[in-house]
Design a protein around this motif. Structure first.
Motif, mmCIF file in Angstrom:
data_model
loop_
_atom_site.group_PDB
_atom_site.id
_atom_site.type_symbol
_atom_site.label_atom_id
_atom_site.label_comp_id
_atom_site.label_asym_id
_atom_site.label_seq_id
_atom_site.Cartn_x
_atom_site.Cartn_y
_atom_site.Cartn_z
ATOM 1 N N LEU A 231 0.834 -1.196 0.000
ATOM 2 C CA LEU A 231 0.000 0.000 0.000
ATOM 3 C C LEU A 231 0.871 1.249 0.000
ATOM 4 C CD1 LEU A 231 -2.705 -1.002 2.641
ATOM 5 C CD2 LEU A 231 -2.919 -1.028 0.159
ATOM 6 N N THR A 232 0.468 2.252 -0.755
ATOM 7 C CA THR A 232 1.192 3.511 -0.778
ATOM 8 C C THR A 232 0.225 4.632 -1.143
ATOM 9 O OG1 THR A 232 3.012 4.759 -1.806
ATOM 10 C CG2 THR A 232 1.829 3.185 -3.203
ATOM 11 N N GLY A 233 0.523 5.802 -0.674
ATOM 12 C CA GLY A 233 -0.221 6.976 -1.114
ATOM 13 C C GLY A 233 0.143 7.305 -2.554
ATOM 14 N N ILE A 234 -0.709 8.035 -3.230
ATOM 15 C CA ILE A 234 -0.509 8.378 -4.630
ATOM 16 C C ILE A 234 -0.619 9.888 -4.806
ATOM 17 C CG2 ILE A 234 -1.313 8.097 -7.012
ATOM 18 C CD1 ILE A 234 -2.456 5.403 -6.167
ATOM 19 N N ASP A 235 0.345 10.493 -5.485
ATOM 20 C CA ASP A 235 0.287 11.917 -5.802
ATOM 21 C C ASP A 235 0.059 12.085 -7.308
ATOM 22 O OD1 ASP A 235 0.907 12.749 -3.158
ATOM 23 O OD2 ASP A 235 3.018 12.257 -3.524
ATOM 24 N N GLU A 236 -0.887 12.929 -7.662
ATOM 25 C CA GLU A 236 -1.089 13.271 -9.075
ATOM 26 C C GLU A 236 -0.302 14.542 -9.366
ATOM 27 O OE1 GLU A 236 -4.631 14.207 -12.325
ATOM 28 O OE2 GLU A 236 -5.115 13.470 -10.308
ATOM 29 N N LEU A 237 0.587 14.494 -10.330
ATOM 30 C CA LEU A 237 1.495 15.607 -10.599
ATOM 31 C C LEU A 237 1.147 16.294 -11.922
ATOM 32 C CD1 LEU A 237 4.799 13.796 -9.611
ATOM 33 C CD2 LEU A 237 3.311 15.193 -8.177
#
Length: 237
Positions: A231-237
């Protein structure tokens, strides 16, 4: 439709009307709801009783399996067909008290958005000795392997977000491992003490064998899934 109540049944003709009456009495006037019964190809006249009940309970929808497929498949198909954003599940044998559904809704109202499953916790069991001891052993083994921090995964009374549930892996007997699967998906669970009632009509579909030993292969499979999850957080760039 805020709430769908999903009830899987197999050969429960004598429990249909009493349980429907309790669900309706609990929820009418308090929230918009529907009741989705899933008949797992019953061999008695469960289906006929359900069809006749629609005259008294307009909230009722009926699904029927063409082939007997088990409780997890009945719950899955009921949730897939449900129109509510949140799902409450009940066993069809009358041992779960529908009057506890508002307790789960109240817990949801004050919980953080991270909590996607509110699981009933039968603090006082009303079953025979063999059923209690097999459940106690199964819960102990499950907790040791899965670390799901849930004292009672076998309670049929649960409240969960529909969209979250439909993202979980489906397999036979998955209903026994719902807290672990929810945690594996990165969400939180909360146990809520609820009542438990003795069965007064019909015959139990579970015994020592299918409650304890049949689930061992599933338990190892769920443990494998949890070990392989990242599991990991996701950043939209």
């Amino acid at each position: 439709m805020p709430l769908s109540v999903v009830v899987p049944v197999f050969n429960e003709r004598d429990n249909i009307l009493p349980l429907l009456g309790e669900i309706a009495a609990t929820l009418r006037g308090h929230t918009a709801f529907e009741i989705v019964y899933v008949d797992d190809a019953s061999r008695d006249d469960t289906l006929a009783v359900l069809q006749a009940a629609r005259a008294r309970f307009p909230e009722l929808r009926i699904l029927r399996h063409r082939v007997q497929s088990g409780q997890s498949t009945a719950v899955w198909n009921g949730v897939c067909a449900a129109r509510g954003a949140w799902i409450a599940t009940l066993d069809g044998d009358g041992q779960n008290d529908p009057a506890d559904i508002p307790k789960l809704l109240a817990a949801r109202a004050v919980a953080t958005p991270a909590v996607k499953l509110f699981a009933g916790w039968r603090t006082t069991r009303r079953d025979g000795f063999s059923k209690r001891i097999s459940s106690k052993i199964a819960n102990g083994v499950r907790a040791r392997l899965l670390h799901d921090a849930t004292p009672d995964t076998g309670c049929g009374l649960k409240l969960f977000e529909r969209a979250m549930f439909l993202r979980l892996p489906y397999f036979d007997h998955m209903h026994r491992f719902l807290p672990a699967l929810v945690r594996r998906a990165g969400h939180a669970c909360q146990s809520v003490p609820v009542a438990h009632r003795p069965r007064t009509r019909g015959v139990s579909k579970y015994g020592m064998w299918n409650r304890l030993w049949v689930g061992l292969s599933d338990l190892h499979g769920v443990a494998w899934l949890m070990r392989r999850t990242r599991l990991t957080g996701i950043d939209e760039l």
